[in-house]
Design a protein around this motif. Structure first.
Motif, mmCIF file in Angstrom:
data_model
loop_
_atom_site.group_PDB
_atom_site.id
_atom_site.type_symbol
_atom_site.label_atom_id
_atom_site.label_comp_id
_atom_site.label_asym_id
_atom_site.label_seq_id
_atom_site.Cartn_x
_atom_site.Cartn_y
_atom_site.Cartn_z
ATOM 1 N N ASP A 1 8.953 7.921 3.152
ATOM 2 C CA ASP A 1 9.172 7.633 4.295
ATOM 3 C C ASP A 1 9.573 8.565 5.473
ATOM 4 O O ASP A 1 8.579 8.661 6.398
ATOM 5 C CB ASP A 1 9.668 6.507 4.483
ATOM 6 N N ALA A 2 10.377 9.418 5.121
ATOM 7 C CA ALA A 2 11.070 10.321 6.468
ATOM 8 C C ALA A 2 10.502 11.258 6.213
ATOM 9 O O ALA A 2 10.381 11.911 7.686
ATOM 10 C CB ALA A 2 12.520 10.840 5.403
ATOM 11 N N LEU A 3 9.300 12.092 5.105
ATOM 12 C CA LEU A 3 8.642 12.713 5.407
ATOM 13 C C LEU A 3 7.060 11.792 6.691
ATOM 14 O O LEU A 3 6.304 13.068 6.459
ATOM 15 C CB LEU A 3 7.974 13.313 4.000
ATOM 16 N N ASP A 4 6.967 11.045 6.662
ATOM 17 C CA ASP A 4 5.848 10.354 6.898
ATOM 18 C C ASP A 4 4.411 9.886 6.435
ATOM 19 O O ASP A 4 4.086 10.939 7.136
ATOM 20 C CB ASP A 4 5.717 10.889 8.610
ATOM 21 N N LEU A 5 4.887 10.306 4.969
ATOM 22 C CA LEU A 5 3.887 9.994 4.125
ATOM 23 C C LEU A 5 3.439 8.968 3.349
ATOM 24 O O LEU A 5 4.418 8.623 2.545
ATOM 25 C CB LEU A 5 4.163 11.406 2.859
ATOM 26 N N PRO A 6 2.566 8.375 3.526
ATOM 27 C CA PRO A 6 2.682 6.756 2.907
ATOM 28 C C PRO A 6 1.638 6.762 1.895
ATOM 29 O O PRO A 6 2.364 6.533 0.885
ATOM 30 C CB PRO A 6 1.388 6.761 4.544
ATOM 31 N N MET B 1 15.674 22.122 2.721
ATOM 32 C CA MET B 1 15.837 21.210 3.584
ATOM 33 C C MET B 1 16.228 19.367 3.028
ATOM 34 O O MET B 1 15.802 19.155 2.453
ATOM 35 C CB MET B 1 14.307 20.460 4.775
ATOM 36 N N THR B 2 16.516 18.155 4.102
ATOM 37 C CA THR B 2 16.683 16.952 4.023
ATOM 38 C C THR B 2 16.255 16.693 4.064
ATOM 39 O O THR B 2 15.840 16.467 5.715
ATOM 40 C CB THR B 2 18.488 17.023 4.043
ATOM 41 N N ALA B 3 15.034 15.221 3.687
ATOM 42 C CA ALA B 3 14.352 14.338 4.572
ATOM 43 C C ALA B 3 15.101 12.755 3.370
ATOM 44 O O ALA B 3 14.706 12.885 2.112
ATOM 45 C CB ALA B 3 13.008 14.488 3.662
ATOM 46 N N GLY B 4 15.175 12.153 4.863
ATOM 47 C CA GLY B 4 16.117 10.648 3.600
ATOM 48 C C GLY B 4 16.776 11.041 2.834
ATOM 49 O O GLY B 4 17.959 11.804 2.807
ATOM 50 N N PRO B 5 17.063 10.376 2.275
ATOM 51 C CA PRO B 5 18.268 11.043 0.732
ATOM 52 C C PRO B 5 17.962 11.963 0.458
ATOM 53 O O PRO B 5 18.791 12.874 -0.927
ATOM 54 C CB PRO B 5 18.261 8.997 -0.200
ATOM 55 N N LEU B 6 16.953 12.954 -0.145
ATOM 56 C CA LEU B 6 16.929 13.990 -1.002
ATOM 57 C C LEU B 6 16.528 14.678 -0.442
ATOM 58 O O LEU B 6 16.140 15.336 0.510
ATOM 59 C CB LEU B 6 16.222 13.416 -2.273
ATOM 60 N N ILE C 1 16.962 4.168 -13.163
ATOM 61 C CA ILE C 1 15.549 5.031 -13.006
ATOM 62 C C ILE C 1 14.749 4.486 -11.641
ATOM 63 O O ILE C 1 14.087 4.828 -11.002
ATOM 64 C CB ILE C 1 14.408 5.690 -13.968
ATOM 65 N N SER C 2 14.455 3.544 -12.052
ATOM 66 C CA SER C 2 14.412 2.981 -10.358
ATOM 67 C C SER C 2 14.765 3.292 -9.136
ATOM 68 O O SER C 2 14.444 3.408 -8.218
ATOM 69 C CB SER C 2 14.410 1.355 -10.783
ATOM 70 N N ASP C 3 16.428 3.105 -9.491
ATOM 71 C CA ASP C 3 16.971 3.761 -8.018
ATOM 72 C C ASP C 3 16.345 4.938 -7.324
ATOM 73 O O ASP C 3 16.315 5.312 -6.408
ATOM 74 C CB ASP C 3 18.664 3.746 -8.634
ATOM 75 N N LEU C 4 15.974 6.034 -8.874
ATOM 76 C CA LEU C 4 15.657 7.340 -8.493
ATOM 77 C C LEU C 4 14.433 7.096 -7.661
ATOM 78 O O LEU C 4 14.369 7.736 -7.033
ATOM 79 C CB LEU C 4 15.883 8.570 -9.430
ATOM 80 N N ALA C 5 13.415 6.214 -8.513
ATOM 81 C CA ALA C 5 12.002 6.192 -7.773
ATOM 82 C C ALA C 5 12.199 5.414 -6.100
ATOM 83 O O ALA C 5 11.810 6.189 -5.643
ATOM 84 C CB ALA C 5 11.230 5.027 -8.834
ATOM 85 N N ASP C 6 13.420 4.675 -6.455
ATOM 86 C CA ASP C 6 13.165 4.101 -4.834
ATOM 87 C C ASP C 6 13.757 5.511 -3.759
ATOM 88 O O ASP C 6 13.039 5.513 -2.268
ATOM 89 C CB ASP C 6 14.709 2.886 -4.140
ATOM 90 N N ASP C 7 14.335 6.476 -4.312
ATOM 91 C CA ASP C 7 15.074 7.781 -3.850
ATOM 92 C C ASP C 7 14.160 7.817 -3.544
ATOM 93 O O ASP C 7 13.274 8.443 -2.176
ATOM 94 C CB ASP C 7 15.303 8.127 -4.024
ATOM 95 N N VAL C 8 12.760 8.455 -4.045
ATOM 96 C CA VAL C 8 11.665 8.802 -3.690
ATOM 97 C C VAL C 8 10.748 8.455 -2.559
ATOM 98 O O VAL C 8 10.356 9.230 -1.801
ATOM 99 C CB VAL C 8 10.999 9.689 -5.235
ATOM 100 N N ALA D 1 22.693 14.706 -2.531
ATOM 101 C CA ALA D 1 24.240 13.847 -2.882
ATOM 102 C C ALA D 1 23.474 12.446 -3.882
ATOM 103 O O ALA D 1 23.440 12.904 -4.403
ATOM 104 C CB ALA D 1 24.438 13.379 -1.336
ATOM 105 N N TRP D 2 25.132 11.927 -4.451
ATOM 106 C CA TRP D 2 25.253 10.730 -4.962
ATOM 107 C C TRP D 2 27.115 10.654 -4.347
ATOM 108 O O TRP D 2 28.072 10.932 -4.608
ATOM 109 C CB TRP D 2 25.213 11.667 -6.554
ATOM 110 N N ASP D 3 26.905 9.158 -4.585
ATOM 111 C CA ASP D 3 27.869 8.461 -4.751
ATOM 112 C C ASP D 3 29.161 8.041 -5.309
ATOM 113 O O ASP D 3 29.911 7.722 -5.468
ATOM 114 C CB ASP D 3 28.064 7.538 -3.540
ATOM 115 N N GLY D 4 29.075 8.873 -6.900
ATOM 116 C CA GLY D 4 29.533 8.777 -7.645
ATOM 117 C C GLY D 4 29.319 7.662 -9.237
ATOM 118 O O GLY D 4 29.240 7.878 -9.718
ATOM 119 N N LYS D 5 28.290 6.951 -7.883
ATOM 120 C CA LYS D 5 28.499 5.447 -8.886
ATOM 121 C C LYS D 5 27.277 5.408 -9.596
ATOM 122 O O LYS D 5 25.999 6.300 -9.370
ATOM 123 C CB LYS D 5 27.611 4.437 -7.874
#
Length: 259
Positions: A75-80, A1-6, A63-70, A55-59
């Motif tokens: 959020d998409a999984l409704d997990l505070p 499944m996909t949730a948010g960006p991942l 590591i902080s970007d990856l953490a923001d993806d998490v 997915a990845w846009d090639g840019k």
């Protein structure tokens, strides 16, 4: 499944546990551990940006970007909030996330990982990035397997080594390179004092990719963290020794029981 960006592999019921994989692999790596823990926890194995089915846009990314993806995926999984377990690069992502969003992390397991690779990190990881895109992936395996597993395990458990190798071979080489650059630029040491989650740091005694000295830096920098040095293991401690699931379970259970 996909949730948010991942992309996410989900199994089990109970308190949420998010698993974050190493460089150039995917959430598929965690199948045995997820199965072992899914009787007691709801386990989410994420594919980080550009890895597995995410997915990845090639840019370039950090590591902080990856953490923001998490965070967006939670959020998409409704997990505070959730418990996080990260191995190698996944552990570095977990450190960043837990340091910047401490209220979202119930407990933390950091396996064979680091907050910083040293003064020569940018140069060393740039060379790793170059090889990721110029050396055929199959030709990279000997280097990887030697870092991942003890020689004894590689000889006696070829099917387990092959399972991980196949995930590596399917990984996008450009994403592998971009993540390597991100690892070289990372220095999350200033975030360690901000981590409030009960933390277990684990490291293979023979891990030369992220050696015990790096694990000690994590444990010393995170208030109240426990450190376990695991005899005979290299970089993939949780994969080479499935029984370590019990150590993880005990740590997560202690946190759950105090909630």
């Amino acid at each position: 499944m996909t949730a948010g960006p991942l992309a996410v592999r989900r199994r089990g019921v109970g308190e949420p546990l998010v698993l974050l994989h190493p460089l150039a692999l995917s959430g598929e790596l965690w199948t045995p551990l997820a199965e072992a823990l899914s009787d007691e926890f709801q386990v989410f194995a994420l594919d980080l940006r550009g890895h597995g089915d995410s997915a990845w846009d090639g840019k370039p990314f950090t590591i902080s970007d990856l953490a923001d993806d998490v965070g967006r995926t939670l959020d998409a999984l409704d997990l505070p909030s959730a418990s996080l377990l990260g191995l190698s690069m996944g552990g570095s992502v977990a450190v960043d996330f837990a340091g910047r969003f401490p209220e979202r992390v119930r407990s933390l397991v950091l396996a064979d990982t680091t907050a910083w690779y040293g003064d020569d990190a940018a140069t060393a990881w740039a060379e790793r990035a170059r090889k990721a895109v110029t050396v055929p992936r199959a030709n990279q395996l000997r280097f990887q397997v030697d870092r991942w597993f003890s020689p004894e395990f590689a000889e006696t458990h070829p099917e387990d080594v092959d399972r991980v190798a196949k995930i590596f071979l399917r990984t996008n080489s450009e994403a592998h390179a971009a993540a390597s650059i991100a690892m070289g630029a990372m220095d999350s040491r200033p975030l360690l004092p901000a981590i409030t989650a009960p933390t277990l740091v684990m490291v293979g005694q023979l891990d030369y990719a992220t050696p015990p000295s790096m694990a000690r830096t994590l444990a010393d920098g995170i208030a109240g963290a426990e450190l376990e040095i695991l005899p005979g293991l290299r970089h993939m401690s949780l994969i080479e020794r499935p029984a370590l699931a019990d150590l993880v379970r005990q740590h997560l259970r202690r946190v759950t029981e105090t909630r």
